[in-house]
Design an enzyme around this catalytic site. Structure first.
Site, PDB file in Angstrom:
ATOM      1  N   TYR A 218       0.833  -1.201   0.000  1.00 42.75           N
ATOM      2  CA  TYR A 218       0.000   0.000   0.000  1.00 42.75           C
ATOM      3  C   TYR A 218       0.870   1.254   0.000  1.00 42.75           C
ATOM      4  CZ  TYR A 218      -3.266   3.555   1.687  1.00 42.75           C
ATOM      5  OH  TYR A 218      -4.010   4.700   1.830  1.00 42.75           O
TER       6      TYR A 218
ATOM      7  N   LYS B 126       1.036   4.148  -3.002  1.00 45.46           N
ATOM      8  CA  LYS B 126       0.749   5.565  -2.798  1.00 45.46           C
ATOM      9  C   LYS B 126       1.970   6.420  -3.161  1.00 45.46           C
ATOM     10  CE  LYS B 126      -3.523   5.442  -1.591  1.00 45.46           C
ATOM     11  NZ  LYS B 126      -4.558   6.081  -2.443  1.00 45.46           N
TER      12      LYS B 126
END
Length: 249
Positions: A156, A160
């Site tokens: 994750y 990002k």
């Protein structure tokens, strides 16, 4: 009414940050396409915007990272919005809390499909149309974990980080054509003040979890003419999580 007369597509707009952005855009005069997988929740957001006097429609979409899914959403949203998309918010996201040695390939691929590939192919479709229409605005949702390492959620965090890098690359690619591209990097944000992740905000100037409305206000600013000289920027709306060191008591 800072967005009066404009059209907006907000992905992942059926809950939390995406819902708040869609509602805020509607309140500021934009015609908003709310999109997500859950039609019941999406229609509830549309009803909320309309009840407040705004204009909104729901378009169901499962952004699986494929060019086809992005193309279909772009075409449907463009039709609903009367032929153009002025503002694109890439908010839909997938989170997996596993670490590097525990995440499986399928989960890794899902995180990158939703968080990187879906925005990539939406921008590839929508940004040229914005440029042809005279300009537009793209707002991406990054995360503080892209720049401040935490244990777990490594895929994750990497996704990002990729989206924040794409923000700068897209600004270089499309900025001269009138398309402004920026990002927001939220801290821990939730409607629950006692969210389990609240400890990550301990010792920050903000002191606690942020509210989705905090992010929505920043998204309105970046989409409005007030930010016309803001390009390729990641705006930290994180209670000071990135900017201030914290120490154990």
């Amino acid at each position: 009414m800072r967005l009066a007369g404009r059209t907006a597509l907000v992905t992942g707009a059926t809950s939390n940050i995406g819902r708040a952005i869609a509602v805020a855009y509607g309140a500021e005069g934009a015609h908003v396409v709310v999109t997500g997988r859950n039609a019941e929740r999406g229609e509830a957001v549309v009803a909320e915007i309309r009840a407040a006097g705004g204009k909104a429609d729901f378009v169901a979409a499962d952004l699986d990272g494929s060019p086809a899914a992005a193309q279909q959403l772009a075409e449907q949203a463009t039709a609903v919005l009367g032929g153009r998309i002025d503002i694109l918010v890439n908010n839909a996201g997938a989170l997996d809390g596993a670490g590097t040695t525990t995440i499986d390939e399928a989960a890794f691929d899902t995180v990158y499909a939703v968080n990187v590939k879906a925005p990539f192919f939406l921008v590839a479709t929508i940004a040229p149309a914005m440029a042809a229409a005279g300009g537009g605005t793209i707002v991406n949702l990054g995360s503080w974990v892209a720049r401040l390492g935490v244990r777990g959620g490594t895929a994750y965090a990497a996704s990002k980080g990729a989206l924040e890098t794409l923000t700068r690359a897209w600004s270089a690619e499309f900025g001269a054509s009138g398309v402004r591209v920026n990002a927001i990097s939220p801290g821990v944000v939730h409607t629950m003040a006692d969210h389990p992740a609240a400890g990550m905000m301990a010792g920050t100037p903000g002191g606690d979890v942020g509210h989705p409305d905090d992010i929505a206000r920043a998204a309105v600013f970046l989409a409005s003419d007030e930010a016309k000289f803001v390009h390729a920027t990641t705006l930290d709306v994180d209670g000071g999580r990135i900017g201030v060191a914290t120490f154990a008591a």
